[in-house]
Design an enzyme around this catalytic site. Structure first.
Site, short mmCIF file in Angstrom:
data_model
loop_
_atom_site.label_atom_id
_atom_site.label_comp_id
_atom_site.label_asym_id
_atom_site.label_seq_id
_atom_site.Cartn_x
_atom_site.Cartn_y
_atom_site.Cartn_z
CB SER A 170 -7.19 -1.15 -46.43
OG SER A 170 -8.49 -1.29 -46.88
CD GLU A 193 -2.85 -6.59 -51.39
OE1 GLU A 193 -1.86 -6.08 -51.91
OE2 GLU A 193 -3.55 -5.98 -50.55
CG ASN A 239 -4.61 -0.33 -49.95
OD1 ASN A 239 -4.91 -0.07 -51.12
ND2 ASN A 239 -5.47 -0.79 -49.09
N1 LIG Z 1 -13.34 1.37 -49.61
C1 LIG Z 1 -12.42 0.67 -50.22
O1 LIG Z 1 -12.05 0.98 -51.36
C2 LIG Z 1 -11.81 -0.53 -49.55
C3 LIG Z 1 -11.10 -1.45 -50.32
C4 LIG Z 1 -10.59 -2.61 -49.71
C5 LIG Z 1 -10.77 -2.81 -48.36
N2 LIG Z 1 -11.46 -1.87 -47.61
C6 LIG Z 1 -11.65 -2.16 -46.18
O2 LIG Z 1 -12.94 -2.70 -46.03
C7 LIG Z 1 -13.46 -2.35 -44.75
C8 LIG Z 1 -14.80 -1.65 -44.93
O3 LIG Z 1 -14.59 -0.42 -45.61
P1 LIG Z 1 -15.75 0.29 -46.45
O4 LIG Z 1 -15.11 1.31 -47.30
O5 LIG Z 1 -16.62 -0.73 -47.08
O6 LIG Z 1 -16.55 1.01 -45.26
P2 LIG Z 1 -18.01 1.63 -45.28
O7 LIG Z 1 -18.00 2.73 -44.32
O8 LIG Z 1 -18.44 1.92 -46.68
O9 LIG Z 1 -18.93 0.43 -44.75
C9 LIG Z 1 -18.84 -0.11 -43.46
C10 LIG Z 1 -20.17 -0.76 -43.08
O10 LIG Z 1 -20.03 -1.44 -41.84
C11 LIG Z 1 -21.22 -1.29 -41.12
N3 LIG Z 1 -20.97 -1.54 -39.69
C12 LIG Z 1 -20.40 -0.71 -38.79
N4 LIG Z 1 -20.35 -1.31 -37.58
C13 LIG Z 1 -20.90 -2.54 -37.73
C14 LIG Z 1 -21.14 -3.62 -36.84
N5 LIG Z 1 -20.83 -3.54 -35.55
N6 LIG Z 1 -21.74 -4.74 -37.31
C15 LIG Z 1 -22.07 -4.83 -38.61
N7 LIG Z 1 -21.86 -3.83 -39.50
C16 LIG Z 1 -21.30 -2.70 -39.06
C17 LIG Z 1 -21.65 0.12 -41.42
O11 LIG Z 1 -23.04 0.30 -41.19
C18 LIG Z 1 -21.28 0.25 -42.91
O12 LIG Z 1 -22.36 -0.12 -43.76
C19 LIG Z 1 -12.41 -1.49 -44.09
O13 LIG Z 1 -11.62 -2.30 -43.26
C20 LIG Z 1 -11.61 -0.96 -45.26
O14 LIG Z 1 -10.30 -0.65 -44.92
C21 LIG Z 1 -11.99 -0.76 -48.19
#
Ligand SMILES: NC(=O)c1ccc[n+]([C@@H]2O[C@H](COP(=O)([O-])OP(=O)(O)OC[C@H]3O[C@@H](n4cnc5c(N)ncnc54)[C@H](O)[C@@H]3O)[C@@H](O)[C@H]2O)c1
Length: 596
Positions: free
Chosen positions: A121, A154, A192
């Site tokens: 993000s 995006e 964002n």
């Molecule tokens: N939460 C949102 O609303 C949102 C929206 C758009 C983009 N994002 C982006 O998406 C990405 C993920 O965010 P999220 O909110 O889903 O996080 P989250 O914490 O909910 O999930 C992350 C997942 O990654 C896994 N993980 C960690 N290390 C790992 C590895 N080495 N190999 C495989 N899996 C691994 C974890 O176990 C976890 O299930 C981030 O970059 C965030 O900025 C988030």
């Protein structure tokens, strides 16, 4: 010919990853879904199952399609399972070093032609890409939460991303039924960058007890038509993720203090209060991962909408003024069964207001929303006067005269002499300090702000503004009156912009600054906020409706009172106002409305 993607890999099955898996599998693409450990994999699988089961229950997905969707997903622990996919999307936590490590490994595991994408993000896609030997095949594909629902993607190209990779990914987004906006690699991209300053500001309001979580959220939902309030949205995003995004945006985006995470956020993350995913954030949820909010110790006690917390009985209401707001407010009170005394500066004005109220009530009758008898009863409850003396026996006065402090102060001084003791005196000011008005009387404890929104008969929100001198009884009375009017009253402190304008206008101003910096177009920015965040209108559509002059005036007030450098009005906004491009009302604002 665009490249065919038949198998994609998704790394990390948390909030975003599980949703991204669903998007691909729903659209007939095989997915290799990868997690770091067996328990994390099981959580991801359960999230996917829960989401698709809900879609079936809602009749949005056939059972057979759900089963086919699940057959397309292959779950695995570790990145090795991604050796033969065409595209990988990484959705692990928002840490640069972690993402760089994963990309370096993906570069080793995946075929040379595989495109590597990040769902980051806020981190630099360029910095992630240089951890590989193929930075020209690295791109940002930023989905929105929840990924199966939100239409926007995006697509982030870096200075090295190959044009054909961008084109292939754009074609893929179309195949997924998404709308993409393609942009350069800048902190927060479009959505964002505009959203997180607002979210952080809302957390700051909550932290400083400016208003309750319920009131902040209700204000933005009801006042701006947003699908969720900011604190509920923080819970959905995940507070740990939101913290990292803010922190990165602060460091990458010019150290704008508005992106410095509010200290409370860090405390909540440390305490394990991560939002929905942990079952508790700003709100408490039925269980981890559930969207269902359950009451907790901060949930306000349900009142009977009547005389709670020492609220005083109100039967007769005075409304002073003859403009749009006064006219709407008279109608609202009369329809709700209150005796109303309208006071204007002359019987001619009263006749006009009376006509306007009649016209509006008649519209309700024509639309079948109001019975003729109820219209007549409402009109019968209003008396028309041109002298404040007729306010001697009312229980509440609502002032809606011109937005000038000297005029309002003089009026309140008169009301102080005329009205009986115990009356609640309310001002509808949207920008002046309520305390200034209150101090023009000998009874500041009885003075509140009642900030109605335009058009008053339709908008469901009223901001109840309490000053440092307002008594709890006067606040409770104002709130009970809002409930009796069928409106939601949200209570807030006496600060410029109250809740809604303070959170809304800096965001609009930021959109103007983004346009001014030529980062994106007005159309793409509007799209991004509507399709990525579910806003009913994009910022430029809204600015043209509200009026650029009005928006600039509010932004100036906010800047002057809070001295926040980030609130300084965008020069482009100033220039458009100077040029007389004020929005729809002058047929030209950010867009040309002369042909519509
Ligand atoms: N939460 C949102 O609303 C949102 C929206 C758009 C983009 N994002 C982006 O998406 C990405 C993920 O965010 P999220 O909110 O889903 O996080 P989250 O914490 O909910 O999930 C992350 C997942 O990654 C896994 N993980 C960690 N290390 C790992 C590895 N080495 N190999 C495989 N899996 C691994 C974890 O176990 C976890 O299930 C981030 O970059 C965030 O900025 C988030």
């Amino acid at each position: 010919m665009a490249r065919e993607f038949s198998t994609v890999g998704v790394v990390g099955l948390g909030t975003m990853g599980a949703g991204i898996v669903e998007v691909f599998a729903r659209n007939g693409i095989d997915v290799v879904a990868v997690e770091i450990s067996a328990p994390a994999l099981e959580r991801g699988r359960a999230t996917l199952k829960g989401s698709t089961d809900r879609a079936v229950a809602k009749g949005k997905l056939a059972e057979a399609d759900r089963d086919a969707l699940h057959e397309r997903v292959h779950f695995a622990v570790g990145l090795d399972a991604l050796h033969s996919v065409d595209l990988v999307i990484e959705a692990v936590p928002e840490h640069l070093d972690l993402k760089q490590r994963i990309f370096a490994e993906l570069d080793r595991v995946c075929r040379p032609e595989t495109i590597l994408a990040t769902n980051t993000s806020s981190l630099s896609v360029t910095e992630i890409s240089v951890a590989t030997s193929r930075p020209n095949q690295v791109i940002g594909i930023h989905f929105f939460n929840p990924a199966p629902v939100m239409k926007l993607v995006e697509v982030v190209r870096t200075v090295v991303t190959a044009p054909e990779v961008v084109a292939d990914v754009e074609a893929l987004c179309a195949r997924l039924g998404k709308v993409d906006v393609t942009i350069n690699d800048r902190a927060g991209f479009i959505a964002n960058a505009l959203l997180f300053g607002y979210l952080n500001h809302a957390v700051g309001m909550f932290e400083s007890h400016y208003a309750t979580r319920e009131d902040i959220d209700a204000a933005m939902k009801l006042g701006c038509g947003l699908p969720m309030g900011p604190l509920a949205l923080m819970d959905l995003i995940g507070l740990d993720t939101a913290y990292e995004i803010l922190d990165t945006m602060y460091r990458r985006g010019g150290r704008d203090r508005r992106h410095a995470p509010v200290p409370l956020l860090k405390q909540m993350v440390t305490a394990g209060l991560l939002g929905r995913k942990s079952g508790r954030g700003f709100y408490t949820y039925e269980r981890p991962g559930s969207p269902v909010v359950v009451p907790d110790e901060s949930t306000p006690l349900a009142t009977d909408g009547g005389l709670a917390d020492g609220a005083r009985a109100i039967a007769k209401v005075g409304v002073v003024g003859s403009g749009t707001m006064a006219t709407g407010i008279i109608e609202v009170f009369a329809k709700a069964g209150y005796e109303v005394v309208s006071v204007t500066r002359g019987m001619e004005k009263s006749a006009k207001v009376c006509e306007a109220v009649k016209t509006s009530l008649n519209k309700g009758v024509v639309r079948g929303k109001l019975a003729e008898a109820d219209r007549d009863a409402a009109l019968g409850r209003i008396s028309w006067s041109a002298t404040l003396d007729h306010l001697a026996d009312v229980d509440l006065v609502v002032e809606a005269v011109v937005e000038e402090l000297s005029v309002k102060k003089a009026l309140f001084a008169s009301l102080d002499e005329i009205c009986k003791p115990g009356v609640v005196l309310a001002t509808t000011t949207s920008s002046l300090p309520v305390i200034d008005v209150a101090m023009a009387t000998q009874r500041p404890a009885d003075v509140v702000g009642l900030h109605f929104f335009n058009p008053a008969p339709i908008m469901p929100l009223v901001e109840v503004v309490r000053t440092i001198r307002t008594s709890p009884e006067a606040t409770a009375t104002a709130r009970a009156v809002c409930a009796a009017l069928g409106k939601t009253g949200v209570v807030c402190g006496d600060r410029s912009g109250f809740i809604v304008n303070a959170l809304l206008f800096p965001y609009l101003n930021d959109a103007v600054k983004m346009l001014e910096a030529s980062y994106s177009t007005a159309d793409d920015i509007d799209h991004a906020m509507k399709l990525g965040c579910g806003y009913p209108m994009g910022p430029f559509e809204l600015l043209d409706v509200v009026g650029l002059d009005v928006s600039l005036a509010i932004q100036r007030e906010l800047y002057l009172e809070l001295r926040e450098p980030g609130f300084a009005p965008a020069p482009l906004l100033e220039h458009l106002v100077t040029a007389g491009y004020l929005g729809r009302k002058t047929r030209r604002g950010f867009r040309d409305h002369s042909h519509r």
